[in-house]
Write an enzyme that holds these catalytic residues in place. Structure first.
Site, PDB file in Angstrom:
ATOM      1  N   PHE A 142      12.258  14.477   0.839  1.00 20.90           N
ATOM      2  CA  PHE A 142      10.981  13.791   1.059  1.00 20.90           C
ATOM      3  C   PHE A 142      10.034  13.890  -0.135  1.00 20.90           C
ATOM      4  O   PHE A 142       8.843  13.657   0.003  1.00 20.90           O
ATOM      5  CB  PHE A 142      10.293  14.357   2.307  1.00 20.90           C
ATOM      6  CG  PHE A 142      11.049  14.064   3.580  1.00 20.90           C
ATOM      7  CD1 PHE A 142      10.879  12.847   4.232  1.00 20.90           C
ATOM      8  CD2 PHE A 142      11.940  14.976   4.108  1.00 20.90           C
ATOM      9  CE1 PHE A 142      11.581  12.551   5.396  1.00 20.90           C
ATOM     10  CE2 PHE A 142      12.650  14.702   5.268  1.00 20.90           C
ATOM     11  CZ  PHE A 142      12.469  13.485   5.909  1.00 20.90           C
ATOM     12  N   ASN A 192       9.038   7.239   5.434  1.00 18.84           N
ATOM     13  CA  ASN A 192       8.626   6.402   4.308  1.00 18.84           C
ATOM     14  C   ASN A 192       7.970   5.111   4.787  1.00 18.84           C
ATOM     15  O   ASN A 192       6.945   4.685   4.260  1.00 18.84           O
ATOM     16  CB  ASN A 192       9.848   6.039   3.447  1.00 18.84           C
ATOM     17  CG  ASN A 192      10.066   7.061   2.348  1.00 18.84           C
ATOM     18  OD1 ASN A 192       9.384   8.065   2.288  1.00 18.84           O
ATOM     19  ND2 ASN A 192      11.011   6.794   1.473  1.00 18.84           N
ATOM     20  N   GLY A 195       4.537   0.156  -5.025  1.00 20.37           N
ATOM     21  CA  GLY A 195       5.774  -0.063  -5.772  1.00 20.37           C
ATOM     22  C   GLY A 195       6.627   1.181  -5.705  1.00 20.37           C
ATOM     23  O   GLY A 195       6.574   1.928  -4.732  1.00 20.37           O
ATOM     24  N   CYS A 205      11.178   3.782  -3.844  1.00 18.47           N
ATOM     25  CA  CYS A 205      11.506   4.083  -2.436  1.00 18.47           C
ATOM     26  C   CYS A 205      10.995   3.073  -1.417  1.00 18.47           C
ATOM     27  O   CYS A 205      11.796   2.468  -0.702  1.00 18.47           O
ATOM     28  CB  CYS A 205      10.983   5.468  -2.089  1.00 18.47           C
ATOM     29  SG  CYS A 205      11.800   6.748  -3.050  1.00 18.47           S
TER      30      CYS A 205
HETATM   31  C1  UDX Z   1       7.432   8.020  -1.511  1.00 16.71           C
HETATM   32  C2  UDX Z   1       7.067   9.030  -0.391  1.00 16.71           C
HETATM   33  O1  UDX Z   1       5.680   9.378  -0.527  1.00 16.71           O
HETATM   34  C3  UDX Z   1       7.960  10.261  -0.475  1.00 16.71           C
HETATM   35  O2  UDX Z   1       7.676  11.137   0.611  1.00 16.71           O
HETATM   36  C4  UDX Z   1       9.427   9.823  -0.393  1.00 16.71           C
HETATM   37  O3  UDX Z   1      10.312  10.914  -0.472  1.00 16.71           O
HETATM   38  C5  UDX Z   1       9.725   8.832  -1.514  1.00 16.71           C
HETATM   39  O4  UDX Z   1       8.817   7.710  -1.432  1.00 16.71           O
HETATM   40  P1  UDX Z   1       6.863   7.815  -4.122  1.00 16.71           P
HETATM   41  O5  UDX Z   1       7.440   6.443  -4.028  1.00 16.71           O
HETATM   42  O6  UDX Z   1       7.310   8.702  -5.217  1.00 16.71           O
HETATM   43  O7  UDX Z   1       7.133   8.639  -2.759  1.00 16.71           O
HETATM   44  O8  UDX Z   1       5.251   7.701  -4.279  1.00 16.71           O
HETATM   45  P2  UDX Z   1       3.997   7.514  -3.312  1.00 16.71           P
HETATM   46  O9  UDX Z   1       2.964   8.441  -3.759  1.00 16.71           O
HETATM   47  O10 UDX Z   1       4.363   7.561  -1.893  1.00 16.71           O
HETATM   48  O11 UDX Z   1       3.505   6.042  -3.710  1.00 16.71           O
HETATM   49  C6  UDX Z   1       4.285   4.882  -3.473  1.00 16.71           C
HETATM   50  C7  UDX Z   1       3.484   3.647  -3.815  1.00 16.71           C
HETATM   51  O12 UDX Z   1       2.407   3.473  -2.890  1.00 16.71           O
HETATM   52  C8  UDX Z   1       2.837   3.660  -5.210  1.00 16.71           C
HETATM   53  O13 UDX Z   1       2.974   2.392  -5.820  1.00 16.71           O
HETATM   54  C9  UDX Z   1       1.372   3.944  -4.939  1.00 16.71           C
HETATM   55  O14 UDX Z   1       0.513   3.393  -5.909  1.00 16.71           O
HETATM   56  C10 UDX Z   1       1.195   3.250  -3.592  1.00 16.71           C
HETATM   57  N1  UDX Z   1       0.085   3.810  -2.803  1.00 16.71           N
HETATM   58  C11 UDX Z   1       0.119   5.119  -2.416  1.00 16.71           C
HETATM   59  C12 UDX Z   1      -0.970   2.984  -2.419  1.00 16.71           C
HETATM   60  O15 UDX Z   1      -1.002   1.795  -2.740  1.00 16.71           O
HETATM   61  N2  UDX Z   1      -1.962   3.539  -1.646  1.00 16.71           N
HETATM   62  C13 UDX Z   1      -1.953   4.836  -1.256  1.00 16.71           C
HETATM   63  O16 UDX Z   1      -2.896   5.261  -0.551  1.00 16.71           O
HETATM   64  C14 UDX Z   1      -0.888   5.655  -1.655  1.00 16.71           C
END
Ligand code: UDX
Length: 458
Positions: free
Chosen positions: A155, A218, A267, A270
């Protein structure tokens, strides 16, 4: 404990160095010779806080090894962790080729009781498929050896991966076999025991439940972001302020502030991939997951909307316009460009003939390679350099250094001081007062010194 890890991407490497740092003996396997050579020398292959330090420490303690020899990985231990990539195929399904190939090679060399732990994010039911494949392969080899397959999804989030791994919210172990469950629990025991606060729960469930739990977690987070992004569009035409609305919501403990920031869309490697994979798996089972479709569609529309608003400012003709971009990575604290909305905007601008002056604290080199065929793509050494004679500035990744914005410099350096805030980082009132035009989703476009602006100020 001795563990072989297959795949040296984010999940495999973070798991490898973290386990090695808590005392396990780790052998990491990958087909990429150059990557393995670099890792053997302790050279950085990914940008992640504390990673280099932990890698150096593990190498020094002789707790981690790297190889491209699958037989060596198969013989190193009887615990095998599958962390290979499962990228999206054209139809949205997850590509399981690398996973099956690693398992087939491993089984070919197995002569002792073996535990296969699947960490890669895989379609629900994959552990059972792997289990059946293993039985088939052993039958072919006429080999009598017990091989258990367990699902143990990861995770971690990029940019905070080491911390997430060492301080997990929960550990999920999907297994119908109590001995296999105990073995995986034992691997995590030092991490569980080292937590200062409450120890994370170690949850035992069926392999399919474990696999669906990963997608469910996710996609719930992706759903929360799309919900906030949809609200931001509604706020824009109703005249509400999205920041105020979200503050009003998240103070309810049942909702909470995490993953509730609106912007130009999500983006990364994941959320988009996992959404497509679960939609695909539902549809081949004749179920239309309406909410998941909506989460994905809202995200696609959100980025389209943001990009269109940039283009509309130039009557959809960006040829020879100079656009400054702050932030290229899909999120801060990583150099990863996968499914980066910033890169989608950059590409459309470059194709449209604009000159793009981009700056990112760490992803610049990756972007240089990605856009190497474009002469009109310039990587700048600083956020200030990117502003030079620009017609618009788009801030696309919320790196800490971008929160500090010198509006006087924007007015001085740019052709026209227009700020497009892709991550809703700034106070619109402050920017407005400074004489810089501003756009953010859920706020709308606020031209500098517009009559409305002046009357609001009075
Ligand atoms: C995600 C999950 O958080 C993690 O638990 C899982 O194991 C893998 O997928 P990750 O993709 O690395 O992790 O990053 P995350 O911080 O979740 O952000 C994903 C996307 O959502 C980014 O593009 C971020 O900019 C966007 N985001 C995040 C938003 O637009 N708003 C938010 O409040 C948080």
């Amino acid at each position: 404990m001795k563990i072989s890890i297959y795949g040296t991407g984010y999940v495999g490497l973070i798991a490898g160095v973290c386990f090695a740092n808590i005392g396990h003996k780790i052998l990491c396997y990958d087909v990429d010779q150059e990557r393995i050579n670099n890792l053997k020398l302790g050279k950085s292959v990914l940008y992640e806080q504390d990673f280099d330090k932990l890698l150096a420490n593990a190498l020094e303690k002789d707790n981690i090894y790297f190889t491209t020899n699958i037989e060596a990985a198969a013989c190193f231990s009887n615990i095998h962790m599958m962390c290979v990539g499962t990228p999206s195929l054209n139809d949205g399904s997850a590509n399981l080729t690398y996973l099956f190939s690693a398992v087939e090679n491993l089984v070919f060399h197995s002569t002792e009781p073996t535990l296969i732990i699947i960490k890669s994010t895989v379609p629900v039911g994959t552990s059972i498929l792997i289990s059946n494949k293993v039985k088939e392969l052993l039958l072919e080899r006429k080999e009598i050896v017990s091989i258990d397959v367990v699902s143990c999804p990861e995770f971690l989030a990029q940019g905070e991966a080491v911390h997430n791994f060492m301080h997990p919210n929960r550990i999920i172990i999907g297994s119908d076999n109590l001995l296999a469950f105990e073995k995986v629990r034992e691997i995590y025991e030092p991490i569980v025991r080292s937590q200062k606060g409450e120890a994370p729960p170690v949850l035992c469930m069926s392999p399919s439940s474990a696999e669906l739990s990963k997608y469910a977690s996710n996609l719930f987070l992706a759903c929360k972001i799309s919900f906030m992004n949809e609200l931001s569009r509604i706020a824009e035409f109703t005249g509400a302020n999205i920041t105020e609305v979200i503050n009003g919501m998240v103070s309810d403990k049942r909702i909470g502030p995490a993953m509730s920031h609106p912007g130009c869309g999500f983006g990364g490697s994941c959320f988009p991939k996992d959404l497509k994979a679960l939609i695909h798996q539902s549809e081949i089972n004749n179920y239309t997951p309406q909410l998941l479709h909506a989460v994905l569609d809202v995200n696609i529309n959100q980025k389209k909307y943001f990009i269109e608003r940039v283009f509309s400012l130039f009557n959809f003709d960006v040829k020879n316009k100079t656009i400054a971009i702050w932030g290229l990575a899909f999120k801060p604290n990583t150099d990863d460009l996968r499914e980066s909305i910033s890169c989608e905007l950059v590409e459309e601008l470059l194709v449209g003939g604009a000159i793009v002056q981009a700056y990112d604290p760490v992803a610049g080199n990756n972007a240089k390679k990605k856009f190497q065929s474009f002469k009109n793509f310039i990587i700048c050494k600083s956020k200030e350099e990117a502003l030079d004679k620009a017609d618009l500035l788009a801030v696309m990744t919320e790196w800490p250094e971008f929160f500090c914005i010198d509006t006087e410099l924007l007015k001085h350096s740019m052709n026209s001081p227009i700020l497009f805030d892709g991550r809703n980082m700034y106070d619109p009132q402050e920017i407005k007062k400074s004489g810089v035009s501003y756009f953010a989703v859920g706020i709308g476009y606020i031209p500098a010194n517009s009559p409305e602006t002046l009357s609001n100020d009075n």
